[in-house]
Each structure stands twice: as C-alpha cells, then as structure tokens.
Design a protein around this motif. Structure first.
Motif, PDB file in Angstrom:
ATOM      1  N   PHE A  17       5.196  -0.739 -10.351  1.00 52.64           N
ATOM      2  CA  PHE A  17       6.412   0.059 -10.421  1.00 52.64           C
ATOM      3  C   PHE A  17       6.106   1.473 -10.899  1.00 52.64           C
ATOM      4  CE2 PHE A  17      10.899  -1.831 -10.553  1.00 52.64           C
ATOM      5  CZ  PHE A  17      11.421  -0.767  -9.840  1.00 52.64           C
ATOM      6  N   ALA A  18       5.003   1.640 -11.606  1.00 51.02           N
ATOM      7  CA  ALA A  18       4.713   2.916 -12.267  1.00 51.02           C
ATOM      8  C   ALA A  18       4.400   4.040 -11.292  1.00 51.02           C
ATOM      9  CB  ALA A  18       3.554   2.749 -13.248  1.00 51.02           C
ATOM     10  N   TYR A  19       4.173   3.722 -10.011  1.00 52.97           N
ATOM     11  CA  TYR A  19       3.870   4.780  -9.050  1.00 52.97           C
ATOM     12  C   TYR A  19       5.003   5.792  -8.910  1.00 52.97           C
ATOM     13  CZ  TYR A  19      -0.453   2.770  -7.260  1.00 52.97           C
ATOM     14  OH  TYR A  19      -1.745   2.323  -7.127  1.00 52.97           O
ATOM     15  N   GLU A  20       6.230   5.358  -9.136  1.00 52.06           N
ATOM     16  CA  GLU A  20       7.362   6.260  -8.943  1.00 52.06           C
ATOM     17  C   GLU A  20       7.269   7.507  -9.813  1.00 52.06           C
ATOM     18  OE1 GLU A  20      11.228   4.464  -9.089  1.00 52.06           O
ATOM     19  OE2 GLU A  20      11.013   3.989  -6.969  1.00 52.06           O
ATOM     20  N   GLY A  21       6.687   7.376 -11.002  1.00 55.01           N
ATOM     21  CA  GLY A  21       6.633   8.509 -11.908  1.00 55.01           C
ATOM     22  C   GLY A  21       5.296   9.233 -11.929  1.00 55.01           C
ATOM     23  N   GLN A  22       4.394   8.899 -11.000  1.00 54.30           N
ATOM     24  CA  GLN A  22       3.063   9.482 -10.985  1.00 54.30           C
ATOM     25  C   GLN A  22       2.943  10.564  -9.920  1.00 54.30           C
ATOM     26  OE1 GLN A  22       0.679   8.682 -13.165  1.00 54.30           O
ATOM     27  NE2 GLN A  22       1.940   7.105 -14.132  1.00 54.30           N
ATOM     28  N   PRO A  23       2.155  11.620 -10.190  1.00 53.16           N
ATOM     29  CA  PRO A  23       1.916  12.626  -9.148  1.00 53.16           C
ATOM     30  C   PRO A  23       1.169  12.023  -7.967  1.00 53.16           C
ATOM     31  CG  PRO A  23       0.503  13.008 -11.056  1.00 53.16           C
ATOM     32  CD  PRO A  23       1.468  11.940 -11.452  1.00 53.16           C
ATOM     33  N   ALA A  24       1.371  12.614  -6.797  1.00 53.21           N
ATOM     34  CA  ALA A  24       0.830  12.053  -5.563  1.00 53.21           C
ATOM     35  C   ALA A  24      -0.685  11.876  -5.613  1.00 53.21           C
ATOM     36  CB  ALA A  24       1.221  12.933  -4.379  1.00 53.21           C
ATOM     37  N   GLY A  25      -1.388  12.831  -6.198  1.00 58.87           N
ATOM     38  CA  GLY A  25      -2.842  12.745  -6.257  1.00 58.87           C
ATOM     39  C   GLY A  25      -3.312  11.535  -7.037  1.00 58.87           C
ATOM     40  N   ARG A  26      -2.647  11.245  -8.137  1.00 62.31           N
ATOM     41  CA  ARG A  26      -3.021  10.085  -8.944  1.00 62.31           C
ATOM     42  C   ARG A  26      -2.694   8.790  -8.215  1.00 62.31           C
ATOM     43  NH1 ARG A  26      -0.738  10.881 -14.598  1.00 62.31           N
ATOM     44  NH2 ARG A  26      -2.151  12.671 -14.408  1.00 62.31           N
ATOM     45  N   VAL A  27      -1.596   8.784  -7.464  1.00 56.49           N
ATOM     46  CA  VAL A  27      -1.241   7.607  -6.685  1.00 56.49           C
ATOM     47  C   VAL A  27      -2.320   7.321  -5.642  1.00 56.49           C
ATOM     48  CG1 VAL A  27       0.412   6.669  -5.022  1.00 56.49           C
ATOM     49  CG2 VAL A  27       1.235   7.879  -7.048  1.00 56.49           C
ATOM     50  N   ARG A  28      -2.729   8.349  -4.925  1.00 59.89           N
ATOM     51  CA  ARG A  28      -3.764   8.175  -3.896  1.00 59.89           C
ATOM     52  C   ARG A  28      -5.064   7.643  -4.511  1.00 59.89           C
ATOM     53  NH1 ARG A  28      -2.023  13.518  -2.378  1.00 59.89           N
ATOM     54  NH2 ARG A  28      -0.703  13.494  -0.524  1.00 59.89           N
ATOM     55  N   GLU A  29      -5.456   8.243  -5.612  1.00 61.89           N
ATOM     56  CA  GLU A  29      -6.719   7.872  -6.256  1.00 61.89           C
ATOM     57  C   GLU A  29      -6.707   6.420  -6.708  1.00 61.89           C
ATOM     58  OE1 GLU A  29      -7.831   9.193 -10.429  1.00 61.89           O
ATOM     59  OE2 GLU A  29      -8.990  10.595  -9.217  1.00 61.89           O
ATOM     60  N   SER A  30      -5.612   5.986  -7.336  1.00 58.32           N
ATOM     61  CA  SER A  30      -5.566   4.621  -7.852  1.00 58.32           C
ATOM     62  C   SER A  30      -5.426   3.608  -6.713  1.00 58.32           C
ATOM     63  CB  SER A  30      -4.422   4.468  -8.854  1.00 58.32           C
ATOM     64  OG  SER A  30      -3.167   4.486  -8.222  1.00 58.32           O
ATOM     65  N   ALA A  31      -4.709   3.964  -5.650  1.00 59.36           N
ATOM     66  CA  ALA A  31      -4.589   3.065  -4.506  1.00 59.36           C
ATOM     67  C   ALA A  31      -5.957   2.812  -3.878  1.00 59.36           C
ATOM     68  CB  ALA A  31      -3.631   3.649  -3.475  1.00 59.36           C
ATOM     69  N   ALA A  32      -6.749   3.860  -3.744  1.00 63.21           N
ATOM     70  CA  ALA A  32      -8.092   3.712  -3.183  1.00 63.21           C
ATOM     71  C   ALA A  32      -8.956   2.829  -4.083  1.00 63.21           C
ATOM     72  CB  ALA A  32      -8.738   5.085  -3.007  1.00 63.21           C
ATOM     73  N   GLU A  33      -8.769   2.950  -5.388  1.00 63.23           N
ATOM     74  CA  GLU A  33      -9.542   2.113  -6.309  1.00 63.23           C
ATOM     75  C   GLU A  33      -9.130   0.651  -6.213  1.00 63.23           C
ATOM     76  OE1 GLU A  33     -10.972   1.928 -10.965  1.00 63.23           O
ATOM     77  OE2 GLU A  33      -9.093   2.955 -10.487  1.00 63.23           O
ATOM     78  N   ILE A  34      -7.832   0.378  -6.102  1.00 61.15           N
ATOM     79  CA  ILE A  34      -7.363  -1.002  -5.953  1.00 61.15           C
ATOM     80  C   ILE A  34      -7.976  -1.636  -4.707  1.00 61.15           C
ATOM     81  CG2 ILE A  34      -5.307  -2.376  -5.368  1.00 61.15           C
ATOM     82  CD1 ILE A  34      -3.742  -0.543  -7.282  1.00 61.15           C
ATOM     83  N   GLU A  35      -8.038  -0.867  -3.632  1.00 66.37           N
ATOM     84  CA  GLU A  35      -8.669  -1.366  -2.412  1.00 66.37           C
ATOM     85  C   GLU A  35     -10.149  -1.645  -2.646  1.00 66.37           C
ATOM     86  OE1 GLU A  35      -8.114  -0.163   2.072  1.00 66.37           O
ATOM     87  OE2 GLU A  35      -9.279   1.381   1.044  1.00 66.37           O
ATOM     88  N   GLU A  36     -10.832  -0.744  -3.321  1.00 67.01           N
ATOM     89  CA  GLU A  36     -12.262  -0.903  -3.582  1.00 67.01           C
ATOM     90  C   GLU A  36     -12.537  -2.116  -4.465  1.00 67.01           C
ATOM     91  OE1 GLU A  36     -16.299  -0.151  -3.288  1.00 67.01           O
ATOM     92  OE2 GLU A  36     -14.638   0.746  -2.175  1.00 67.01           O
TER      93      GLU A  36
END
Length: 316
Positions: A17-36
């Motif tokens: 749920f925390a993605y809603e309050g995060q800047p786009a760059g941080r969202v992209r970075e963490s999504a890529a890490e979850i995939e990795e």
C-alpha cells in the motif's frame, strides 16, 4: 485445482500500500528489486494517492517479468468503459503481465464524502459488481486488442461474491482473512478458479513488538471496514474478539508475526487450504515506509535458490 493454479504469478508475491505515497523513482527502483528477489507478483492497493491505472503502468514499465496486479481498482472511482479500455491498453503494452483486480461498489449519481473526498454511494455489492462487469464486457473496442486478454479478479469475501468471481472472472482476491476463510473460499469457488490471498505479516523477533504492530493493523480495519467485521463474524469470531479492540486470537489469525520461518509456515497453510497464490503485506510501525529490508529477509525462506538463482514466485 488446475495444473498451474498460479498461472504466471508463482506461489508467493508482495502486496504493498505504501507505493501511493512514494516518489515515482523510488517505486520503480523497489519494484525492480522485488522482481530480482524472485517474487512472482506485485500487488498494490488504491486509495486517494495514485490511481490504479497509473500505478500499474509505473510498476510494469519498471520491471520485465513480474506480474503486476491491482488489489484492488475501486469501481467507485471510474466508469466501466474507462476500466475496460485501460485494461486492454495495459494488456497490449505488457502482454500477460497485468491482472485487473476489481472491488468496491456504488450507486450511480449518489455522492457522499469519505475523508472530505466525493465518492459515489455504496449499493448492493454483488448486484452492482455484476452490472459493472456487464458494462465492461459490452464496452466497444476500437483499438489494438491485447493477446492474451488481461485477466481480471474480484475482491471477494462472502459466498455470493466468491461465486460471482468464479463465474465471471479468473477468480478472487481475498484480503484480511485467516486460513479458515481460504478453505471455505476454495470450496465455494470450485477447483479451477484462481484464489489470490493477501496475508499480512510482521517480521520481527520481538514478539511483543510484532504483536503491537499487528494489533494496530487489525483494529484499524475493524474500525473503518464494516464488511471486514462481517466476514470475521461469519468465521466464528464474536464480540469478545472485536468489541473494545481485537483479541489476541483474532490478531494471530489475521497477521502472521515473528521470524521468516513462521511466516513461511503460514503461507504454506494457505496453499494447503486451497490458495493458488499468497501475497504478503509486510507491516511495520511506520505504514508509509517501504519495507525493503523485510522483503529481502523474507525472500530466502520463500524463494528457494538453485545454483544461486531464486525460483521465480517461490515454491515454499
């Protein structure tokens, strides 16, 4: 169950749920890490931050393999025609990787306020959702049609909505549920429908501190979500578990807390009860923080590694 009940999502995913309050760059970075890390799917909620369509595009464009699923896109926020068009667009741009989870209900032209925001009023959930799906299916398609067609799920708790999910969609996304609900849901939906279960967890060896975070989470949902309380009561919990704050029995049933091995066992119980996929919502004392450390610590217990490479989606 079908031969591949998770159908590309793997057995284990992350719910955030925390993605809603995060800047786009941080969202992209963490999504890529979850995939990795090897998680099979990335689920996200929708409230009053980013809309579900924009959030999906952000997450899909930041990753290459992982499935992205809305959990859920609120039908009170958008017309069926817009939802159908958005799903087709995302499905065509990211083939096979987008799952549209739908939930909420409304009565057209009747507005009330939630935290100062205008929101269409609630109606009869199953009837309204069926009408919404009818309108989506009737929406004309003038653009490129995706192949495969994007899958859709319904947020479902009660028997009638679970049946509708099995009849009119790929399956159901359940939230705030104990293992007993997963078993009941599988019986109602039959062996072939997808069942994606959200499981809240607190990764903390200090059990008193973990239970404090878990209790706050359960108390918050009981206070603001009457349908969640109704579902809990259907499962046999009574006033002694709800009135005056959640009981320890209820908190322990809803939130898995402790070490990674204990969380892995809870995931396994859901899978044995009939879940196709379990998505973990990691809770912390700061709900606005992305729990990236916890995602990393949980991955080895949930995603076995072969030759140093995580099995995508896990096998627990």
């Amino acid at each position: 169950m079908t031969d591949d009940p998770s159908a590309g999502l793997g057995r284990v995913g992350i719910w955030a749920f925390a993605y809603e309050g995060q800047p786009a760059g941080r969202v992209r970075e963490s999504a890529a890490e979850i995939e990795e890390l090897g998680y099979g799917a990335l689920w996200y909620g929708e409230a009053f931050g980013r809309d579900a369509v924009g959030q999906a595009w952000l997450l899909l464009s930041a990753t290459r393999r992982i499935t992205v699923a809305s959990g859920i896109a609120n039908i009170a926020f958008r017309e069926p025609l817009a939802t159908a068009a958005a799903a087709r667009t995302l499905g065509e741009a990211f083939p096979g990787r987008y799952v549209l989870g739908l939930g909420g209900h409304r009565v057209d032209d009747t507005i009330h306020e939630v935290d100062g925001y205008p929101v269409p009023a609630r109606g009869r959930a199953v009837t309204t959702m069926r009408s919404y799906l009818d309108a989506m299916d009737a929406a004309p398609a003038h653009g490129v049609m995706p192949d495969p067609v994007p899958r859709r799920l319904l947020a479902a708790l009660g028997p009638k909505m679970l049946k509708l999910a099995a009849e009119r969609s790929w399956g159901a996304h359940t939230y705030f549920v104990p293992v007993e609900h997963t078993s009941r849901a599988r019986q109602i939906m039959g062996p072939d429908a997808f069942l994606g279960v959200e499981q809240a967890v607190v990764l903390d060896h200090d059990l008193d501190r973990a239970r404090e975070v878990a209790t706050a989470h359960v108390a918050g949902y009981l206070a603001m979500a009457p349908h969640q309380e109704a579902n809990i009561r259907r499962l046999g919990f009574g006033d002694e578990d709800i009135v005056g704050g959640p009981s320890r029995r209820l908190v322990d049933a809803i939130v898995a807390h402790g070490d990674a091995e204990g969380i892995r066992r809870r995931v396994q119980r859901h899978l044995q009860a009939g879940a196709s996929h379990v998505c973990l919502q990691v809770l912390t004392a700061d709900p606005a923080r992305l729990p990236r450390r916890e995602w990393r610590e949980l991955a080895p217990a949930l995603m076995p590694r072969h030759d140093g490479v995580a099995t995508p989606g896990g096998t627990v």
